[in-house]
Design a protein around this motif. Structure first.
Motif, mmCIF file in Angstrom:
data_model
loop_
_atom_site.group_PDB
_atom_site.id
_atom_site.type_symbol
_atom_site.label_atom_id
_atom_site.label_comp_id
_atom_site.label_asym_id
_atom_site.label_seq_id
_atom_site.Cartn_x
_atom_site.Cartn_y
_atom_site.Cartn_z
ATOM 1 N N THR A 1 -11.793 -28.549 85.200
ATOM 2 C CA THR A 1 -11.777 -27.561 84.126
ATOM 3 C C THR A 1 -13.152 -27.422 83.476
ATOM 4 N N GLY A 2 -14.033 -28.363 83.821
ATOM 5 C CA GLY A 2 -15.337 -28.389 83.176
ATOM 6 C C GLY A 2 -15.381 -29.361 82.021
ATOM 7 N N SER A 3 -14.234 -29.807 81.575
ATOM 8 C CA SER A 3 -14.135 -30.797 80.502
ATOM 9 C C SER A 3 -13.723 -32.128 81.103
ATOM 10 N N ARG A 4 -14.535 -33.164 80.903
ATOM 11 C CA ARG A 4 -14.262 -34.465 81.501
ATOM 12 C C ARG A 4 -12.917 -35.014 81.050
ATOM 13 N N THR A 5 -12.655 -34.985 79.756
ATOM 14 C CA THR A 5 -11.401 -35.523 79.234
ATOM 15 C C THR A 5 -10.209 -34.738 79.759
ATOM 16 N N THR A 6 -10.330 -33.416 79.776
ATOM 17 C CA THR A 6 -9.238 -32.581 80.264
ATOM 18 C C THR A 6 -8.988 -32.816 81.743
ATOM 19 N N ASP A 7 -10.054 -32.993 82.529
ATOM 20 C CA ASP A 7 -9.898 -33.240 83.959
ATOM 21 C C ASP A 7 -9.112 -34.532 84.206
ATOM 22 N N ILE A 8 -9.416 -35.567 83.463
ATOM 23 C CA ILE A 8 -8.700 -36.840 83.613
ATOM 24 C C ILE A 8 -7.234 -36.666 83.247
ATOM 25 N N ASP A 9 -6.991 -35.989 82.144
ATOM 26 C CA ASP A 9 -5.615 -35.764 81.708
ATOM 27 C C ASP A 9 -4.829 -34.969 82.747
ATOM 28 N N ARG A 10 -5.462 -33.950 83.311
ATOM 29 C CA ARG A 10 -4.776 -33.131 84.308
ATOM 30 C C ARG A 10 -4.500 -33.926 85.577
#
Length: 297
Positions: A42-51
């Protein structure tokens, strides 16, 4: 065909393969996987991990027994990824998934440093496409942490393979080559004190279309090696080749190979597969249920 005598110790957990075959879900934390590359980005590190963790937990809910996490694409022609980047892609996902679930976690890597850090983060299985041949130190890591190992047969490195290899004329000795290669991998692992071993014939890795189908047809012959068998057939290009209606047309893309994957997995189960490595968990779970009802798993 049933094989009901395999119990593997995966560090602090047992993988019981004495009954129905198991499902390994593929979680690619890469931008260039041949099927789902970039789907988590997604371009967001935290969001990528969550996804990524959300996807893994959905796989568990759908019936996955193992989650296989990889940070480097191994499709033909794929560029190498250094260990630092691979760790950057995989470790946060492993840590967070382990925090939220007790599912068995496999690290898909051939690098010793990545394998060790993944095990320290909570993984229990090392899935090495090179069968411990690209980085000899990985066998020592596996032994030290008492991890289980998936050892795959391959011909060359991913960066040197080309999609054209999938259409070459088959050699008649493919079974012997795979058997001998896997035997060498097994003996090397055993010399390092590793006994919890799963073997993967390496569908699609440096093998022609005909060779892949020969392996699928004679998969049961590999049980002579005395180890459980994992098959990774999911959406592979040789399945797409069977769907090609005319030689001058393009091979159907991975998104159009789900039905072919289901068929191939069903054949693998009838021929003695113990673990299916797949992208599509719900479909594999249903395939497994039907095969088990027919006493083929």
């Amino acid at each position: 065909m049933k094989h009901s005598n395999y119990r593997l110790q995966c560090r602090d957990r047992e993988l019981d393969l004495t009954g129905q075959a198991k499902i390994m879900g593929i979680l690619n934390s890469t931008p260039d996987s041949f099927f789902d590359g970039g789907s988590l980005s997604t371009g967001s590190r935290t969001t990528d991990i969550d996804r990524a963790v959300e996807k893994a937990l959905k796989m568990v809910e759908e019936g996955a027994d193992i989650i296989d996490i990889g940070g480097e694409s191994t499709k033909p022609g794929a560029p190498k990824v250094d260990a630092e980047e691979e760790l950057h892609r995989t470790l946060p996902v492993i840590r967070e998934l382990r925090r939220q679930s007790d599912i068995l976690i496999s690290i898909d890597t051939y690098k010793a440093v990545v394998a060790e850090q993944a095990l320290l983060a909570g993984a229990q299985i090392i899935n090495d496409i090179s069968g411990f041949s690209f980085d000899p130190n990985i066998a020592t890591v596996c032994s030290r942490y008492r991890a289980a190992a998936v050892l795959m047969h391959t011909a060359g490195r991913p960066g040197n393979m080309k999609w054209s290899h999938q259409t070459q004329t088959a050699d008649t000795d493919i079974l012997d080559r795979v058997k001998n290669g896997l035997l060498d991998c097994t003996q090397n692992a055993e010399q390092h004190g590793i006994c919890n071993i799963i073997l993967d014939p390496g569908f699609g890795f440096g093998k022609s279309v005909s060779e892949n189908y020969t392996l699928l047809r004679h998969l049961h012959d590999l049980h002579v090696l005395g180890r459980p068998l994992l098959v990774g057939l999911s959406r592979k290009s040789f399945l797409g080749k069977a769907l090609q209606k005319h030689p001058d047309q393009d091979i159907p893309c991975p998104e159009k190979r789900l039905t072919a994957t289901i068929a191939a997995n069903a054949i693998a189960l009838t021929n003695g597969a113990n673990i299916l490595r797949v992208h599509d968990i719900a479909e594999a779970t249903e395939t497994l249920a039907v095969a088990a009802s027919a006493n083929f798993s």
